[in-house]
Design a protein around this motif. Sequence first.
Motif, PDB file in Angstrom:
ATOM      1  N   LEU A  60      -2.855 -31.590   0.215  1.00 45.58           N
ATOM      2  CA  LEU A  60      -2.612 -31.710  -1.224  1.00 45.58           C
ATOM      3  C   LEU A  60      -1.134 -31.567  -1.577  1.00 45.58           C
ATOM      4  O   LEU A  60      -0.769 -31.662  -2.745  1.00 45.58           O
ATOM      5  N   ARG A  61      -0.297 -31.363  -0.582  1.00 43.27           N
ATOM      6  CA  ARG A  61       1.109 -31.060  -0.844  1.00 43.27           C
ATOM      7  C   ARG A  61       1.792 -32.134  -1.701  1.00 43.27           C
ATOM      8  O   ARG A  61       2.638 -31.816  -2.547  1.00 43.27           O
ATOM      9  N   ASP A  62       1.440 -33.386  -1.514  1.00 41.58           N
ATOM     10  CA  ASP A  62       2.071 -34.475  -2.261  1.00 41.58           C
ATOM     11  C   ASP A  62       1.221 -34.966  -3.429  1.00 41.58           C
ATOM     12  O   ASP A  62       1.562 -35.964  -4.068  1.00 41.58           O
ATOM     13  N   ASP A  63       0.130 -34.281  -3.700  1.00 37.92           N
ATOM     14  CA  ASP A  63      -0.732 -34.699  -4.809  1.00 37.92           C
ATOM     15  C   ASP A  63      -0.058 -34.393  -6.146  1.00 37.92           C
ATOM     16  O   ASP A  63       0.506 -33.301  -6.319  1.00 37.92           O
ATOM     17  N   PRO A  72       3.519 -21.865  -0.088  1.00 41.51           N
ATOM     18  CA  PRO A  72       3.232 -21.083   1.127  1.00 41.51           C
ATOM     19  C   PRO A  72       3.490 -19.585   0.985  1.00 41.51           C
ATOM     20  O   PRO A  72       2.875 -18.783   1.698  1.00 41.51           O
ATOM     21  N   GLU A  73       4.374 -19.196   0.070  1.00 38.50           N
ATOM     22  CA  GLU A  73       4.642 -17.766  -0.085  1.00 38.50           C
ATOM     23  C   GLU A  73       3.424 -17.010  -0.624  1.00 38.50           C
ATOM     24  O   GLU A  73       3.364 -15.776  -0.568  1.00 38.50           O
ATOM     25  N   GLU A 161       5.028 -10.255   0.442  1.00 42.72           N
ATOM     26  CA  GLU A 161       6.385  -9.932   0.880  1.00 42.72           C
ATOM     27  C   GLU A 161       7.397 -11.000   0.496  1.00 42.72           C
ATOM     28  O   GLU A 161       8.586 -10.711   0.367  1.00 42.72           O
ATOM     29  N   GLU A 162       6.948 -12.236   0.335  1.00 42.77           N
ATOM     30  CA  GLU A 162       7.877 -13.327   0.038  1.00 42.77           C
ATOM     31  C   GLU A 162       8.062 -13.559  -1.457  1.00 42.77           C
ATOM     32  O   GLU A 162       8.759 -14.485  -1.856  1.00 42.77           O
ATOM     33  N   ILE A 163       7.438 -12.715  -2.265  1.00 46.67           N
ATOM     34  CA  ILE A 163       7.598 -12.827  -3.715  1.00 46.67           C
ATOM     35  C   ILE A 163       8.283 -11.559  -4.212  1.00 46.67           C
ATOM     36  O   ILE A 163       7.661 -10.512  -4.368  1.00 46.67           O
TER      37      ILE A 163
END
Length: 216
Positions: A60-63, A72-73, A161-163
């Motif tokens: 769905l990445r390009d939807d 991904p975070e 952790e990535e936010i």
Amino acid sequence: MDTPFSTLIRTASHEQHTEAETSSFMTDLLGGRLGVDAYARYTEQLWFVYRALEEGAEALRDDPVAGPFVRPELFRTAALERDLAHLRGDGWRARASALPATAAYAERVAACARDWPAGYVAHHYTRYLGDLSGGQIIRDKAERTWGFARKGDGVRFYVFEEIGNPAAFKRAYRELLDGVNADDLEKQRIVDECRRAFAFNTAVFRELGAEFPLSA
């Protein structure tokens, strides 16, 4: 629609949201009346749902509708697997089993990811924004009730952790919702699917409650 979509989706699903978070199982779990085995079983059910959410994300990445929400975070599967290894030990995968309600929930998420990107957005919103908000209450309760290290193994699912700034992230997420590439009819269908997602959650809690009844 004059009302921002992020406001509409939050208010329209409020009743179902309340029903899910005040289920007897979750009330007993957060009240410290259930053992760590109930918490582990709940974590296991989340693993099945998040696998469906995240295995469907790449396609769905390009939807144009769902693509902006693939972040991904936010991904939780790896954290859940680390928690389950801590909670259940080596070989936990072979012993893991989805409750009937969990299997139905995961299949619906997978079906939306495969066939209806706007429906996927409804499930994405329901899960991840809940994790960033109320999920922190669960983490705190789990740490205090069962002695997990703060933000350590056993509660890593709730640690993003990535936010770095959850409040800013949630504001940006709501802006994504407000700009979702959907007409008013499709937005209403997203709201309906959001309600359905909360109904799936409630069904999972009901089955967990039957599996872990409080002693009389």
